[in-house]
Design a protein around this motif. Structure first.
Motif, PDB file in Angstrom:
ATOM      1  N   VAL A  61      11.670  51.627  16.247  1.00 53.25           N
ATOM      2  CA  VAL A  61      13.071  51.767  15.844  1.00 53.25           C
ATOM      3  C   VAL A  61      13.883  52.442  16.954  1.00 53.25           C
ATOM      4  CG1 VAL A  61      14.577  52.877  14.157  1.00 53.25           C
ATOM      5  CG2 VAL A  61      12.416  51.908  13.413  1.00 53.25           C
ATOM      6  N   LEU A  62      13.252  53.416  17.605  1.00 54.72           N
ATOM      7  CA  LEU A  62      13.960  54.172  18.649  1.00 54.72           C
ATOM      8  C   LEU A  62      14.300  53.294  19.853  1.00 54.72           C
ATOM      9  CD1 LEU A  62      11.683  57.373  18.715  1.00 54.72           C
ATOM     10  CD2 LEU A  62      13.788  57.035  17.399  1.00 54.72           C
ATOM     11  N   LEU A  63      13.444  52.276  20.073  1.00 55.10           N
ATOM     12  CA  LEU A  63      13.625  51.425  21.250  1.00 55.10           C
ATOM     13  C   LEU A  63      14.919  50.611  21.206  1.00 55.10           C
ATOM     14  CD1 LEU A  63       9.936  50.232  21.688  1.00 55.10           C
ATOM     15  CD2 LEU A  63      11.253  51.580  23.343  1.00 55.10           C
ATOM     16  N   GLN A  64      15.549  50.571  20.051  1.00 56.81           N
ATOM     17  CA  GLN A  64      16.843  49.869  19.968  1.00 56.81           C
ATOM     18  C   GLN A  64      17.890  50.542  20.841  1.00 56.81           C
ATOM     19  OE1 GLN A  64      17.659  47.876  15.953  1.00 56.81           O
ATOM     20  NE2 GLN A  64      16.817  49.844  15.414  1.00 56.81           N
ATOM     21  N   VAL A  65      17.752  51.841  21.052  1.00 57.12           N
ATOM     22  CA  VAL A  65      18.741  52.531  21.895  1.00 57.12           C
ATOM     23  C   VAL A  65      18.131  53.426  22.976  1.00 57.12           C
ATOM     24  CG1 VAL A  65      20.439  52.522  19.992  1.00 57.12           C
ATOM     25  CG2 VAL A  65      19.118  54.572  20.420  1.00 57.12           C
ATOM     26  N   HIS A  66      16.837  53.778  22.851  1.00 56.27           N
ATOM     27  CA  HIS A  66      16.233  54.665  23.849  1.00 56.27           C
ATOM     28  C   HIS A  66      15.179  53.937  24.684  1.00 56.27           C
ATOM     29  CE1 HIS A  66      18.270  58.190  22.336  1.00 56.27           C
ATOM     30  NE2 HIS A  66      17.865  57.921  21.112  1.00 56.27           N
ATOM     31  N   SER A  67      14.967  54.417  25.916  1.00 54.62           N
ATOM     32  CA  SER A  67      13.969  53.785  26.777  1.00 54.62           C
ATOM     33  C   SER A  67      12.573  54.271  26.403  1.00 54.62           C
ATOM     34  CB  SER A  67      14.271  54.096  28.244  1.00 54.62           C
ATOM     35  OG  SER A  67      14.047  55.479  28.489  1.00 54.62           O
ATOM     36  N   LYS A  68      11.602  53.420  26.650  1.00 52.13           N
ATOM     37  CA  LYS A  68      10.196  53.736  26.380  1.00 52.13           C
ATOM     38  C   LYS A  68       9.784  54.993  27.165  1.00 52.13           C
ATOM     39  CE  LYS A  68       6.013  52.453  24.949  1.00 52.13           C
ATOM     40  NZ  LYS A  68       5.675  52.515  23.546  1.00 52.13           N
ATOM     41  N   ILE A 148      21.426  54.438  16.304  1.00 53.28           N
ATOM     42  CA  ILE A 148      20.303  53.683  15.733  1.00 53.28           C
ATOM     43  C   ILE A 148      20.680  53.104  14.370  1.00 53.28           C
ATOM     44  CG2 ILE A 148      17.943  53.875  14.818  1.00 53.28           C
ATOM     45  CD1 ILE A 148      17.457  55.977  17.102  1.00 53.28           C
ATOM     46  N   VAL A 149      21.334  53.888  13.534  1.00 50.20           N
ATOM     47  CA  VAL A 149      21.694  53.371  12.211  1.00 50.20           C
ATOM     48  C   VAL A 149      22.749  52.269  12.356  1.00 50.20           C
ATOM     49  CG1 VAL A 149      23.577  54.898  11.419  1.00 50.20           C
ATOM     50  CG2 VAL A 149      21.893  54.080   9.789  1.00 50.20           C
ATOM     51  N   ALA A 150      23.619  52.391  13.371  1.00 48.40           N
ATOM     52  CA  ALA A 150      24.610  51.331  13.606  1.00 48.40           C
ATOM     53  C   ALA A 150      23.906  50.037  13.993  1.00 48.40           C
ATOM     54  CB  ALA A 150      25.594  51.757  14.693  1.00 48.40           C
ATOM     55  N   LYS A 151      22.933  50.131  14.889  1.00 44.83           N
ATOM     56  CA  LYS A 151      22.189  48.931  15.320  1.00 44.83           C
ATOM     57  C   LYS A 151      21.459  48.289  14.144  1.00 44.83           C
ATOM     58  CE  LYS A 151      22.984  48.479  19.747  1.00 44.83           C
ATOM     59  NZ  LYS A 151      23.812  47.337  20.171  1.00 44.83           N
ATOM     60  N   GLU A 152      20.862  49.105  13.301  1.00 46.56           N
ATOM     61  CA  GLU A 152      20.173  48.582  12.115  1.00 46.56           C
ATOM     62  C   GLU A 152      21.168  47.933  11.157  1.00 46.56           C
ATOM     63  OE1 GLU A 152      16.304  48.744  12.773  1.00 46.56           O
ATOM     64  OE2 GLU A 152      17.013  48.276  10.746  1.00 46.56           O
ATOM     65  N   ALA A 153      22.294  48.606  10.964  1.00 41.37           N
ATOM     66  CA  ALA A 153      23.300  48.110  10.020  1.00 41.37           C
ATOM     67  C   ALA A 153      23.892  46.783  10.485  1.00 41.37           C
ATOM     68  CB  ALA A 153      24.405  49.148   9.829  1.00 41.37           C
ATOM     69  N   GLU A 154      23.953  46.603  11.803  1.00 45.12           N
ATOM     70  CA  GLU A 154      24.526  45.369  12.359  1.00 45.12           C
ATOM     71  C   GLU A 154      23.724  44.130  11.994  1.00 45.12           C
ATOM     72  OE1 GLU A 154      24.982  45.818  16.553  1.00 45.12           O
ATOM     73  OE2 GLU A 154      26.661  47.220  16.355  1.00 45.12           O
ATOM     74  N   LYS A 155      22.487  44.338  11.557  1.00 41.93           N
ATOM     75  CA  LYS A 155      21.680  43.181  11.145  1.00 41.93           C
ATOM     76  C   LYS A 155      22.238  42.591   9.850  1.00 41.93           C
ATOM     77  CE  LYS A 155      17.571  45.054  13.382  1.00 41.93           C
ATOM     78  NZ  LYS A 155      16.367  45.851  13.191  1.00 41.93           N
ATOM     79  N   LYS A 156      22.960  43.417   9.105  1.00 46.81           N
ATOM     80  CA  LYS A 156      23.504  42.955   7.829  1.00 46.81           C
ATOM     81  C   LYS A 156      25.038  42.914   7.803  1.00 46.81           C
ATOM     82  CE  LYS A 156      23.194  43.596   2.892  1.00 46.81           C
ATOM     83  NZ  LYS A 156      22.218  43.609   1.830  1.00 46.81           N
ATOM     84  N   TYR A 157      25.652  43.873   8.503  1.00 42.37           N
ATOM     85  CA  TYR A 157      27.115  43.976   8.459  1.00 42.37           C
ATOM     86  C   TYR A 157      27.721  43.673   9.831  1.00 42.37           C
ATOM     87  CZ  TYR A 157      25.783  46.604   4.281  1.00 42.37           C
ATOM     88  OH  TYR A 157      25.221  46.985   3.100  1.00 42.37           O
ATOM     89  N   ASN A 158      28.928  43.138   9.825  1.00 43.89           N
ATOM     90  CA  ASN A 158      29.584  42.781  11.090  1.00 43.89           C
ATOM     91  C   ASN A 158      30.654  43.763  11.519  1.00 43.89           C
ATOM     92  OD1 ASN A 158      28.275  40.315  11.737  1.00 43.89           O
ATOM     93  ND2 ASN A 158      29.301  39.442   9.939  1.00 43.89           N
TER      94      ASN A 158
END
Ligand SMILES: [Zn+2]
Ligand SMILES: [Zn+2]
Length: 356
Positions: A61-68, A148-158
């Motif tokens: 989940v963290l990888l959506q915005v943070h580097s490995k 992170i929550v914004a990226k997750e939310a974007e899967k459902k909301y525009n």
């Protein structure tokens, strides 16, 4: 007073939140969260607001915005129990990885509860760590739960609104979502020479397809309720109204309060509640009520816990007489000099963002 189903609210809590507390004389302490829980408990608000625990999440989940690489650094320092995660503000301690992950998990649980339709409002006072960047911590924040929550939310909301009323600029959130056109990012913060983090001028508006999707409202030291409310009413409110979000994320940092030792804004609980009430109304008007409230900074622990408790009660639609005891006695006023400065900022923003 029992809240109606209209305001069905969930409070996300993990005891791991206690662990996200920096040692010694570091100002960021989880006593803010403990105090808020105590107030909510004393007022009997947990009879009306359901508590849930975050589900476990893994580092993907963290990888959506943070580097490995950065995630690995945090893990290593967390095991070692010392070292710096940025250039001096955010020291590692043993278990900081797990403590940071729990706060991200809290935001994701808040989103899940709203997406499932179980609740219309979700509160995660453990969230709001808005200074964390892709490959670095910043300003006491390790992982950026807001981005992170914004990226997750974007899967459902525009159309997501992130409104950040912490006293500091949301530099991490901004940088992680700067070219993003599925969220409108708005920050109201103190802006002054040599004040952390240094960014957040009116001219920072986004880039690429995200251009125009970032609104910065920089405010001078000494901004009181009157000028703050004016900036909110004339810029932030119409911008959200025009955007018509399907989800609102409100970051309520407690350090815009006049009692905060690190920030020189002068908001009272009255100023805070004006914003929270209006955002709550907008959520019902535009987003079927969908509203996530997170915490953020706040170094006057009592003031922060009062702001959070009052905000939670407002969002949950609870109107108890005892809540009055948590309010500051009076609103705060800005000097004419500060008022003029804020008016100039408002004029600039109206022009830049075409707000009438
Ligand atoms: Zn409501
Ligand atoms: Zn802050």
């Amino acid at each position: 007073m029992r809240p109606s189903l209209l305001h069905k609210t969930v409070f996300v809590w993990s005891d791991l939140y206690y662990n996200y507390s920096f040692p010694d004389d570091h100002p960021f302490k989880s006593i803010r969260e403990s105090l808020t829980k105590k107030f909510l408990d004393q007022l009997g608000l947990f009879h009306e607001i359901k508590q849930v625990e975050p589900d476990p999440i893994d580092e993907e989940v963290l990888l959506q915005v943070h580097s490995k690489d950065y995630i690995n650094v945090v893990k290593r320092m967390s095991e070692r129990g010392h070292g710096m995660l940025d250039d001096g503000d955010t020291p590692a301690f043993r278990g900081i990885y797990e403590a940071s992950l729990a706060r991200v998990a809290g935001n994701l649980k808040a989103l899940k509860e709203i997406e499932s339709g179980n609740f219309v409002h979700a509160i995660n006072i453990g969230g709001g760590l808005h200074h964390a960047k892709r490959s670095s911590a910043g300003g006491f924040c390790v992982f950026n739960d807001i981005a992170i929550v914004a990226k997750e939310a974007e899967k459902k909301y525009n159309r997501i609104v992130i409104l950040d009323i912490d006293g500091h600029h949301f530099d991490g959130t901004q940088s992680l979502l700067y070219d993003d056109d599925k969220s409108l990012k708005i920050s109201m913060h103190m802006y002054h020479a040599n004040f952390f983090p240094g960014s957040g001028s009116v001219n920072e508006v986004g880039e690429g397809k995200g251009k125009g999707f970032t609104i910065n409202v920089p405010l001078p030291p000494g901004t009181g309720d009157d000028a703050y409310i004016m900036a909110f009413d004339e810029i932030v409110y119409p911008a959200i109204l025009r955007y018509k979000p399907d989800l609102i994320v409100l970051e309520v940092g407690g350090d815009s309060h006049f009692g905060d030792p690190l920030v020189e804004l002068k908001l009272s609980t009255n100023g805070y509640l004006h914003v929270v009430r209006k955002v709550h109304e907008l959520a019902h008007q535009l987003s079927d009520g969908r509203l996530i409230m997170t915490g953020g900074g706040g170094y006057n622990y009592d003031a922060t816990a009062r702001v959070w408790t009052l905000s939670i009660a407002e969002i949950a639609g609870i109107k108890e007489m005892e809540l009055e005891t948590l309010h500051d006695c009076c609103g705060t006023a800005s000097t004419p000099f500060v008022m003029e400065k804020v008016k100039k900022v408002i004029e600039q923003l109206k022009e830049i963002h075409n707000i009438s």
